[in-house]
Design an enzyme around this catalytic site. Structure first.
Site, PDB file in Angstrom:
ATOM      1  N   ASP A   9      36.818  35.433  41.780  1.00  0.00           N
ATOM      2  CA  ASP A   9      37.140  36.475  40.804  1.00  0.00           C
ATOM      3  C   ASP A   9      38.623  36.769  40.983  1.00  0.00           C
ATOM      4  O   ASP A   9      39.021  37.386  41.965  1.00  0.00           O
ATOM      5  CB  ASP A   9      36.284  37.724  41.077  1.00  0.00           C
ATOM      6  N   LYS A  70      48.123  39.192  36.478  1.00  0.00           N
ATOM      7  CA  LYS A  70      47.137  38.739  35.491  1.00  0.00           C
ATOM      8  C   LYS A  70      47.482  39.208  34.081  1.00  0.00           C
ATOM      9  O   LYS A  70      47.168  38.535  33.105  1.00  0.00           O
ATOM     10  CB  LYS A  70      45.759  39.265  35.891  1.00  0.00           C
ATOM     11  N   GLU A 147      33.895  37.153  32.851  1.00  0.00           N
ATOM     12  CA  GLU A 147      33.589  38.135  33.893  1.00  0.00           C
ATOM     13  C   GLU A 147      32.316  38.951  33.633  1.00  0.00           C
ATOM     14  O   GLU A 147      31.476  39.063  34.533  1.00  0.00           O
ATOM     15  CB  GLU A 147      34.807  39.038  34.125  1.00  0.00           C
ATOM     16  N   ASP A 169      32.623  46.290  31.280  1.00  0.00           N
ATOM     17  CA  ASP A 169      33.478  45.798  32.360  1.00  0.00           C
ATOM     18  C   ASP A 169      34.913  46.288  32.174  1.00  0.00           C
ATOM     19  O   ASP A 169      35.652  45.763  31.352  1.00  0.00           O
ATOM     20  CB  ASP A 169      33.411  44.259  32.374  1.00  0.00           C
TER      21      ASP A 169
END
Lengths: 583, 111
Positions: A9, A70, A147, A169
């Site tokens: 992850d 990211k 994810e 999420d």
């Protein structure tokens, strides 16, 4: 020995690595820590540091520390780290290299394959960039999974009966929502939606803005000009946010934040949860709107949902739970740690790919519509860029669709094919992700048939081919990250560059790092004290600084030797000096 | 070429729930990660006959040979009172023609 595939992850704020062993998912710890902060830095000795140490260094040396890389993935940009420019892929590769190392140390064997999770709403370019980061880190990316889907997999193994589940999420930088059907050991994604640039970092930013404004008003200083003070504000904002998850008020104290006109600027203020929730309300509203879009995509309403699963650290915000309770009428679930369930799902998928028996199988969808533009009619007018969807949003992966098109004038020998991603009927309002020419067509009257085939693979990466039906003349492309700086060999160059960065590291230092995580309270306190002292360096006399540096050296020596008694003594001296300087 | 019913190994009289279950069982045994083509075949078959509307459309346009017995059976399965008016037949046809409106589109050109 069979190739091990690890699950990763790669998060905005934290990253984790995991593996399935004897049917059980393990999050691989480094020391006693399951999460590696997604921070990358260069230390005093010019060596690359990743994780907790880089996170701590951020306060003192923000100019040689990178956080939240990211958020830049898939963009044509570079970040500067200690005077060197790096692409977001390279910085991500440094984090991946570290995770790979953690896994190798745990497993006692080399690892070269991984399943990496990406936000469901990551675009084609962002996915390509993630795959490139993997390659630079020496990891073959066997599969990228979404994810929220990974999280559903982690929950799925515990489900017996059929359920419609909504996965909410909210991570450090991205928001995804997926509607999932769990039945007979299959996790079937019905729809996904999201926002690539919405997350806990934005919440921090709201608090930071508030603090900047407060300092501007009380001290008439623009903190933005002071990078170290900004780094401390960033950390303080994040800490206040964490506190407000449990408490109605958070006290923010940052002494000696900076010096202005010869006077010290101290920050001290109280932030209430209510004021904080006000600041982030627009963001929460956006997530709820996205939730409704996902429900609509699955052709369901809130009352059809049996369960809501919370994923991502930002879902600890109490008002999010309240809003979801209001929407669905029941408490959302967070039994599987919201910070870890994505990594667990990645490991389950990795095990599946490597041929192990698993309880749950995944069927995912694309969150985007892909298509081309053609001469058509828009709002009743002829329009040359009408968007023609070919693969629709929420279509199952893998997917392959073909559409036929006709040339528009006699003897047309060239067709330009442009591929767009988006939902707007006007192609120009969508994201252009690739284009190519089909040349040398037959000299025939208009109406020559060209078939266009779009294929989306399991990773959500697009392949396009066009064929002149009459002759079989074909032209095809894989949509490469149009913005990527990496073409063929340059990826290898990047790989060497990142490998050599790690090569500079003293292996002893790698060995030693895990020991820092088993720190006694005394050592932890001492480290904090050292960080605080280093924060003062710029504002104090050379003489004071020298004294402090000497003490810090003594303390570091004591820590290494685990000499708590000696540490206590030098810590007390340093505390006195700091007290003297600050008063 | 197998029919969608043969791919999923269900009777032509199977209902939504039975078809869904047959689909999920096959997916469990043939996950997309292990064999993409097989999965796509299974998924296409499922999409073709997953609900009443798609089964009627499949019977009309996609079955290798139109079997009118099957077709009538499908039509008569509806829970609503069957109204075989011109309007209804038209709607049935429309349902599957909807997706092809794009045929009017022509490729963008460049000199």
């Amino acid at each position: 020995m069979k190739d091990i595939i690890i699950g990763i992850d790669l998060g905005t704020t934290n990253s984790e690595v995991s593996v399935v062993e004897q049917g059980k998912v393990t999050i691989i710890k480094e020391g006693d820590k399951k999460m590696l902060p997604s921070f990358v830095g260069i230390d005093d000795a010019g060596q690359v540091i990743v994780g907790e140490t880089a996170r701590n260094q951020y306060l003192v040396y923000p100019e040689r520390t990178i956080k939240s890389i990211k958020r830049l993935m898939g963009q044509d940009t570079q970040v500067v780290l200690a005077d060197q420019a790096y692409t977001p892929q390279e910085i991500s590769a440094i984090i991946l290299t570290r995770l790979k190392g953690i896994a190798e140390q745990y497993l006692g064997q080399a690892v070269s394959k991984a399943v990496i999770t990406v936000p469901a709403y990551f675009s084609d370019a962002q996915r390509q960039a993630t795959r490139e980061a993997g390659e630079i880190a020496g990891l073959e990316v066997m599969r990228m999974i979404n994810e929220p889907t990974a999280a559903a997999l982690a929950y799925g193994t515990e489900q017996a009966e059929a359920k419609q589940v909504l996965v909410y999420d909210l991570g450090g930088g991205t928001f995804d929502v997926s509607v999932v059907n769990m039945q007979d050991g299959v996790v079937e994604v019905l729809s996904s939606h999201g926002d690539n640039h919405l997350g806990g970092d934005d919440f921090d930013q709201q608090i930071i803005e508030y603090l900047i404004e407060h300092i501007q008003e009380t001290h008439n200083v623009d903190v933005r000009q002071h990078s170290k003070a900004m780094a401390r504000l960033t950390r303080a904002a994040e800490e206040a946010k964490f506190l407000l998850s449990d408490q109605p008020y958070a006290q923010i104290n940052e002494e000696y934040l900076l010096e202005h006109d010869g006077a010290a600027v101290h920050l001290s203020l109280e932030l209430s949860r209510i004021a904080y929730e006000d600041m982030i309300e627009d963001y929460i509203n956006a997530t709820i709107d996205a939730t409704h879009i996902a429900l609509k995509g699955a052709k369901l309403t809130a009352s059809d949902i049996d369960e809501v699963i919370l994923v991502g650290g930002s879902t600890r915000t109490p008002c999010i739970r309240e809003r979801l309770l209001n929407e669905f009428g029941f408490e959302p679930h967070s039994e599987v740690d919201p910070d870890l369930c994505v990594a667990m799902g990645a490991a389950i998928q990795a095990a599946m790919i490597s041929g192990q028996e698993v309880d749950t199988v995944l069927v995912d969808v694309t969150p985007y519509t892909y298509g081309t533009s053609a001469i058509g009619v828009l709002d009743g007018q002829p329009y040359p860029f009408m968007f023609v969807p070919i693969i629709h949003k929420n279509s199952v992966l893998p997917n392959r669709k073909t559409e036929a098109f006709l040339t528009s004038y006699d003897n047309q020998d060239t067709v330009e094919i442009i591929i767009y991603q988006g939902e707007d009927p006007d192609a120009l309002n969508n994201v252009k992700i690739g284009e190519f020419l089909v040349e040398g067509l037959l000299e025939v009257p208009r109406g020559n048939v060209i078939t266009l085939t779009l294929g989306l693979d399991l990773n959500g990466i697009l392949n396009v081919s066009a064929v002149e039906k009459e002759t079989g003349l074909e032209k095809s492309i894989t949509i490469k990250n149009a913005l990527s700086q990496f073409e063929g060999e340059s990826l290898d160059t990047a790989k060497q560059r990142i490998t050599s960065l790690f090569g500079q590291m003293d292996p002893r230092i790698i060995e030693e790092e895990p020991s820092t995580v088993s720190d006694t309270p005394e050592i932890t306190a001492a480290r904090e004290l050292i960080t605080k002292a280093e924060g003062l360096f710029e504002k104090i006399s050379a003489e004071d600084k020298e004294d402090m540096v000497d003490l810090i050296e003594t303390m570091t020596g004591c820590i290494e030797a685990q000499d708590i008694e000696g540490l206590d003594k030098s810590s007390a001296q340093l505390t006195d000096i700091i007290y003297y300087l600050e008063s | 070429m197998s029919t969608a019913y043969e791919v999923l190994n269900v009777a032509t009289t199977a209902n939504d729930a039975e078809i869904k279950q047959a689909y999920l069982r096959l997916v469990k045994d043939n996950p997309p990660d292990r064999n993409q083509e097989k999965f796509q075949l299974i998924h296409d078959a499922y999409s073709a006959i997953k609900d009443h509307k798609s089964r009627v459309s499949y019977a009309l346009f996609r079955l290798p040979e139109v079997n009118f017995d099957t077709l009538m059976e499908q039509l008569l399965q509806t829970e609503h009172t069957l109204n075989l008016s011109a309007e209804f037949i038209n709607q049935l046809l429309q349902a599957s023609i909807d997706d092809t409106t794009l045929l009017n589109a022509t490729a963008t050109s460049k000199k």
